[in-house]
Write an enzyme that holds these catalytic residues in place. Structure first.
Site, PDB file in Angstrom:
ATOM      1  N   ASN A   8      73.058  19.008  35.353  1.00  0.00           N
ATOM      2  CA  ASN A   8      73.856  18.504  36.477  1.00  0.00           C
ATOM      3  C   ASN A   8      74.261  17.080  36.105  1.00  0.00           C
ATOM      4  O   ASN A   8      73.415  16.179  36.066  1.00  0.00           O
ATOM      5  CB  ASN A   8      73.049  18.529  37.776  1.00  0.00           C
ATOM      6  CG  ASN A   8      73.847  17.964  38.951  1.00  0.00           C
ATOM      7  OD1 ASN A   8      74.630  17.030  38.793  1.00  0.00           O
ATOM      8  ND2 ASN A   8      73.657  18.528  40.130  1.00  0.00           N
ATOM      9  N   GLU A  35      78.094  20.023  39.094  1.00  0.00           N
ATOM     10  CA  GLU A  35      78.643  18.802  39.711  1.00  0.00           C
ATOM     11  C   GLU A  35      79.597  18.067  38.762  1.00  0.00           C
ATOM     12  O   GLU A  35      79.458  16.864  38.535  1.00  0.00           O
ATOM     13  CB  GLU A  35      77.533  17.878  40.210  1.00  0.00           C
ATOM     14  CG  GLU A  35      76.916  18.354  41.519  1.00  0.00           C
ATOM     15  CD  GLU A  35      76.320  17.215  42.342  1.00  0.00           C
ATOM     16  OE1 GLU A  35      77.062  16.670  43.188  1.00  0.00           O
ATOM     17  OE2 GLU A  35      75.139  16.892  42.155  1.00  0.00           O
ATOM     18  N   ASP A 146      71.336  23.945  38.682  1.00  0.00           N
ATOM     19  CA  ASP A 146      70.645  23.091  39.643  1.00  0.00           C
ATOM     20  C   ASP A 146      70.330  23.964  40.849  1.00  0.00           C
ATOM     21  O   ASP A 146      71.219  24.282  41.627  1.00  0.00           O
ATOM     22  CB  ASP A 146      71.548  21.911  40.016  1.00  0.00           C
ATOM     23  CG  ASP A 146      70.938  21.047  41.112  1.00  0.00           C
ATOM     24  OD1 ASP A 146      69.813  21.356  41.581  1.00  0.00           O
ATOM     25  OD2 ASP A 146      71.584  20.064  41.512  1.00  0.00           O
ATOM     26  N   ASN A 148      68.269  23.252  43.305  1.00  0.00           N
ATOM     27  CA  ASN A 148      67.937  22.475  44.504  1.00  0.00           C
ATOM     28  C   ASN A 148      66.738  23.075  45.240  1.00  0.00           C
ATOM     29  O   ASN A 148      66.651  23.002  46.481  1.00  0.00           O
ATOM     30  CB  ASN A 148      69.159  22.330  45.414  1.00  0.00           C
ATOM     31  CG  ASN A 148      69.944  21.058  45.112  1.00  0.00           C
ATOM     32  OD1 ASN A 148      69.369  19.988  44.918  1.00  0.00           O
ATOM     33  ND2 ASN A 148      71.260  21.174  45.051  1.00  0.00           N
ATOM     34  N   ASP A 217      65.972  21.801  38.216  1.00  0.00           N
ATOM     35  CA  ASP A 217      66.952  22.331  37.261  1.00  0.00           C
ATOM     36  C   ASP A 217      66.213  23.337  36.383  1.00  0.00           C
ATOM     37  O   ASP A 217      65.258  22.984  35.686  1.00  0.00           O
ATOM     38  CB  ASP A 217      67.542  21.194  36.436  1.00  0.00           C
ATOM     39  CG  ASP A 217      68.281  20.209  37.329  1.00  0.00           C
ATOM     40  OD1 ASP A 217      69.470  20.436  37.604  1.00  0.00           O
ATOM     41  OD2 ASP A 217      67.635  19.228  37.789  1.00  0.00           O
ATOM     42  N   ASP A 246      71.639  11.534  37.880  1.00  0.00           N
ATOM     43  CA  ASP A 246      70.300  11.566  38.490  1.00  0.00           C
ATOM     44  C   ASP A 246      69.499  12.788  38.009  1.00  0.00           C
ATOM     45  O   ASP A 246      68.287  12.844  38.219  1.00  0.00           O
ATOM     46  CB  ASP A 246      70.356  11.499  40.020  1.00  0.00           C
ATOM     47  CG  ASP A 246      71.392  12.419  40.648  1.00  0.00           C
ATOM     48  OD1 ASP A 246      72.212  13.009  39.920  1.00  0.00           O
ATOM     49  OD2 ASP A 246      71.373  12.537  41.883  1.00  0.00           O
ATOM     50  N   HIS A 247      70.171  13.729  37.326  1.00  0.00           N
ATOM     51  CA  HIS A 247      69.490  14.874  36.704  1.00  0.00           C
ATOM     52  C   HIS A 247      69.499  14.704  35.185  1.00  0.00           C
ATOM     53  O   HIS A 247      70.423  14.098  34.631  1.00  0.00           O
ATOM     54  CB  HIS A 247      70.215  16.181  37.013  1.00  0.00           C
ATOM     55  CG  HIS A 247      70.267  16.539  38.474  1.00  0.00           C
ATOM     56  ND1 HIS A 247      69.547  17.573  39.019  1.00  0.00           N
ATOM     57  CD2 HIS A 247      70.985  16.003  39.492  1.00  0.00           C
ATOM     58  CE1 HIS A 247      69.814  17.669  40.306  1.00  0.00           C
ATOM     59  NE2 HIS A 247      70.680  16.736  40.627  1.00  0.00           N
TER      60      HIS A 247
END
Length: 268
Positions: A8, A35, A146, A148, A217, A246-247
């Site tokens: 991501n 993303e 991802d 989540n 992930d 951030d990933h």
DNA sequence: ATGGTGGTCTTACCA
């Protein structure tokens, strides 16, 4: 050996050079992106073509967006979930060699009980139905992305702080287990791993420095592919670069093509 | 120290 990864990138526009550098340094063969945050007409296609990758993408402006970058040719592209009219671009499924690769950007869900949470669970159920159908059609399936959802407490830096929150709530974990029950394995747990191994850390409150992260992930493999999986890894290094996502990327090594076979198929 | 960051056709929303 074939290396399959998921990342991501939280805007491919911002992270393009990082992605290209990472592909080069790791010699990844197939990379699933989430993303991208780019409409299809703005996708940086040429950068990948120049480096001899095959590329498919399903994007939208500002939000969401998924893509697949591959050293091998891509076929049988699906970008919509059956039985779900959804403008949000969150899935792309392809054939690469004899692998069926399904790349997901699962909705975040915002807060437990919110409309977005309900959408997340509904979306996940529709995707589960799609994957069930795909499992009847293909034997070598990888479902990556991802999610989540942090599958277990050991995937959470502080299960007490996170108890009942979105990304770890019982309904989400139940939905995740229900997906696994179709015949998929979380590749990361096929091998011994260090404790406190995460793939995402909030940008705020120095979460990465303090390793306050979650493992959300994931690379899920059907039994036929799990049998060929040599390792499953998280590469946390890119989080240390300037302007990181951030990933961080996660990847598996698959015992699918010998180097000689790969060179034969793709002479440089 | 009781908060924060980062991305986006921004001044609000998403994560």
């Amino acid at each position: 050996m074939l290396k399959l990864a998921s990342w991501n990138v939280n805007s491919l526009k911002v992270r393009l050079d990082q992605v290209l550098d990472w592909l080069e340094s790791t010699q990844i063969d197939i990379l699933a992106l989430q993303e991208t945050k780019l409409s299809d007409e703005n996708f940086p296609l040429q950068a990948f073509i120049d480096r001899h990758y095959h590329v498919v993408y399903s994007g939208q402006k500002t939000y969401n967006g998924v893509a697949i970058i591959s050293r091998l040719p891509i076929a049988e592209i699906v970008t919509d979930i059956p039985d779900l009219e959804d403008p949000q671009r969150r899935i792309i499924a392809v054939n690469i060699g004899d692998i069926r690769l399904i790349n997901l950007y699962v909705p975040n869900g915002s807060e437990v009980g919110s409309d977005k949470y309900d959408y997340k669970l509904m979306w996940f159920e529709k995707v589960r139905n799609f994957i069930r159908q795909q499992l009847s059609q293909y034997s070598k399936i990888a479902v990556v992305g991802d999610f989540n959802i942090a599958p277990e407490d050991r995937d959470v830096h502080s299960p007490v702080e996170w108890e009942g929150c979105v990304l770890v709530s019982p309904k989400e974990r139940e939905a995740f287990l229900s997906l696994l029950s179709l015949g998929l394995k979380d590749s990361f747990r096929l091998f011994h791993q260090e404790e406190k191994a995460f793939s995402w850390w909030d940008y705020r409150a120095a979460a990465f420095r303090r390793n306050r992260g979650l493992r959300i992930d994931l690379i899920l493999l059907s039994d036929a592919l799990a049998a060929q999986c040599i390792s499953s890894n998280i590469d946390a290094l890119p989080r240390k670069s300037e302007r990181p996502s951030d990933h961080v990327p996660v990847w598996v090594a698959l015992n699918l093509y010998t180097t000689a076979e790969f060179r034969f198929k793709h002479p440089s």
